[in-house]
Design a protein around this motif. Sequence first.
Motif, PDB file in Angstrom:
ATOM      1  N   PHE A  24       0.852  -1.183   0.000  1.00 52.85           N
ATOM      2  CA  PHE A  24       0.000   0.000   0.000  1.00 52.85           C
ATOM      3  C   PHE A  24       0.894   1.241   0.000  1.00 52.85           C
ATOM      4  N   HIS A  80     -11.939  12.510   0.230  1.00 57.41           N
ATOM      5  CA  HIS A  80     -10.474  12.371   0.295  1.00 57.41           C
ATOM      6  C   HIS A  80      -9.934  12.193  -1.118  1.00 57.41           C
ATOM      7  N   GLU A  82      -6.694  11.180  -2.060  1.00 56.56           N
ATOM      8  CA  GLU A  82      -5.604  10.243  -2.377  1.00 56.56           C
ATOM      9  C   GLU A  82      -6.095   9.296  -3.475  1.00 56.56           C
ATOM     10  N   ASP A  84      -6.093   6.282  -4.272  1.00 56.56           N
ATOM     11  CA  ASP A  84      -6.786   5.008  -4.055  1.00 56.56           C
ATOM     12  C   ASP A  84      -8.298   5.219  -3.985  1.00 56.56           C
ATOM     13  N   HIS A  85      -8.727   6.466  -3.755  1.00 54.34           N
ATOM     14  CA  HIS A  85     -10.167   6.778  -3.724  1.00 54.34           C
ATOM     15  C   HIS A  85     -10.613   7.676  -4.867  1.00 54.34           C
ATOM     16  N   HIS A 146      -5.757  12.202   6.689  1.00 51.30           N
ATOM     17  CA  HIS A 146      -4.381  12.546   6.891  1.00 51.30           C
ATOM     18  C   HIS A 146      -3.810  13.450   5.799  1.00 51.30           C
ATOM     19  N   ASP A 165     -10.678   8.018   5.201  1.00 54.72           N
ATOM     20  CA  ASP A 165      -9.732   7.042   5.759  1.00 54.72           C
ATOM     21  C   ASP A 165      -9.918   6.839   7.269  1.00 54.72           C
ATOM     22  N   TYR A 194      -2.824   0.005  10.163  1.00 52.69           N
ATOM     23  CA  TYR A 194      -3.232   1.028   9.192  1.00 52.69           C
ATOM     24  C   TYR A 194      -3.063   2.421   9.815  1.00 52.69           C
ATOM     25  N   THR A 224     -13.361   4.363   4.158  1.00 55.60           N
ATOM     26  CA  THR A 224     -12.926   4.033   2.788  1.00 55.60           C
ATOM     27  C   THR A 224     -12.118   2.741   2.731  1.00 55.60           C
ATOM     28  N   HIS A 225     -11.740   2.181   3.898  1.00 52.44           N
ATOM     29  CA  HIS A 225     -11.020   0.894   3.933  1.00 52.44           C
ATOM     30  C   HIS A 225     -11.577   0.031   5.057  1.00 52.44           C
TER      31      HIS A 225
HETATM   32 FE1  FEO Z   1      -5.392   8.305   2.271  1.00 49.16          FE
HETATM   33 FE2  FEO Z   1      -7.002   5.491   1.529  1.00 49.16          FE
HETATM   34  O1  FEO Z   1      -6.133   7.064   1.127  1.00 49.16           O
END
Ligand code: FEO
Length: 400
Positions: A24, A80, A82, A84-85, A146, A165, A194, A224-225
């Motif tokens: 990740f 968010h 980042e 990944d989203h 973050h 997140d 995480y 989101t995770h």
């Molecule tokens: Fe901070 Fe899951 O991206």
Amino acid sequence: MSQKSVVRGKIHYVGVNDRNKSLFEGLWPLPYGVSYNSYLIDDETVALVDTVDVCFFEIFLGKIKAIIGERPIQYLIINHMEPDHSGSLRLIKQHYPDIIIVGNKQTFGMIEGFYGITGEQYLVDDRDFLVLGHHKLRFYLTPMVHWPETMMTFDETEGVLFSGDGFGSFGTLDGSFLDTRINTDRYWDEMIRYYSNIVGKYGSPVQKALEKLQNLSIKVICSTHGPVWTEEHISRVIGIYDKLSRYDADEGVVIVYGTMYGNTEQMAEVIAEEIAGEGIKNVVMHNVNKSHPSYIISDIFKYRGLIIGAPTYSNQIYPTVDSLLSQILVRDMKGRYLGYFGSFCWSGAVVRRMAEFATKSKFEIIGEPVEMKQAMRDISYKQCVNLGHAMAERLKKDQK
Ligand code: FEO
């Protein structure tokens, strides 16, 4: 339309599982994979909350269409940015050209910067709201949880918090996204890992975010995770994030060391035996050449005691330990008890250099640092015992 996607009422899960990625952010191991969670609110006007990694766009789009068919999506809420989203943002915009992106003033510059997307925006500030029909959404800006643009969206109608997140964990969602339908055992450690790996530097912003949320009647947390958390687990989930962001930790000691030929490791063993002999049961040892920093950092977030050891190498701290020290400093951790030790062959340097780390860390220094020449003798054995004893005593003082 399958009911299996329902989170609550008209809120659906449309996220995906990634069992292909090894690291990740290119850094953190994913032995159980990771999920990228996105949610669809199927109201009079339809809203999508976050997207998924672009590699999974086709699956993602298929899940959306299985719920709303060819109806349009009016709003895309970006909690968010980042990738990944936000990775599917450009493709979502191609499929739904009239979609209005909802974000705060930090969000839109990033959207243009990452994806070159401009156009109609719905700009929100802290506590602004948006009515979709039945559902009323309120936005809470939570900067630096973050990234600077991070925010959370609270569905006041259903008591569902879309938390970005926040409250996330590693691990795919095998069979279901809902905590009540899966065995959640493996997620608790993965949540700590995480948090400590990804969010760990930002304890103070996380505390501010928790303050903002404290009076909300949260019935479901949609991060989101990781799993969607319902009432049975919500206080535990929030409790973990609260504890970690205060840098509070349990009684125990992480002994982390580098070793080339086992001499420094011998020191670690003596220290560990003394601590356990004094009744401290949580002693976790990591050889930096075997344990990935992801797991070491996670354990340092769990326990109050930290003892670090390394050989002298090229008149410096042994490189893999040195790298770990930087990663500890970056996280600006507080409230740890620190002991340190090292070894050398012909000229000692490591203990002196670790003293610089100790000063920067602002941790409470425990015992006398031990510096051993070449191999274990009576004197260094006794010094290691003394260091372990001092750490155990410090921890036991907290029991009173
Ligand atoms: Fe901070 Fe899951 O991206």
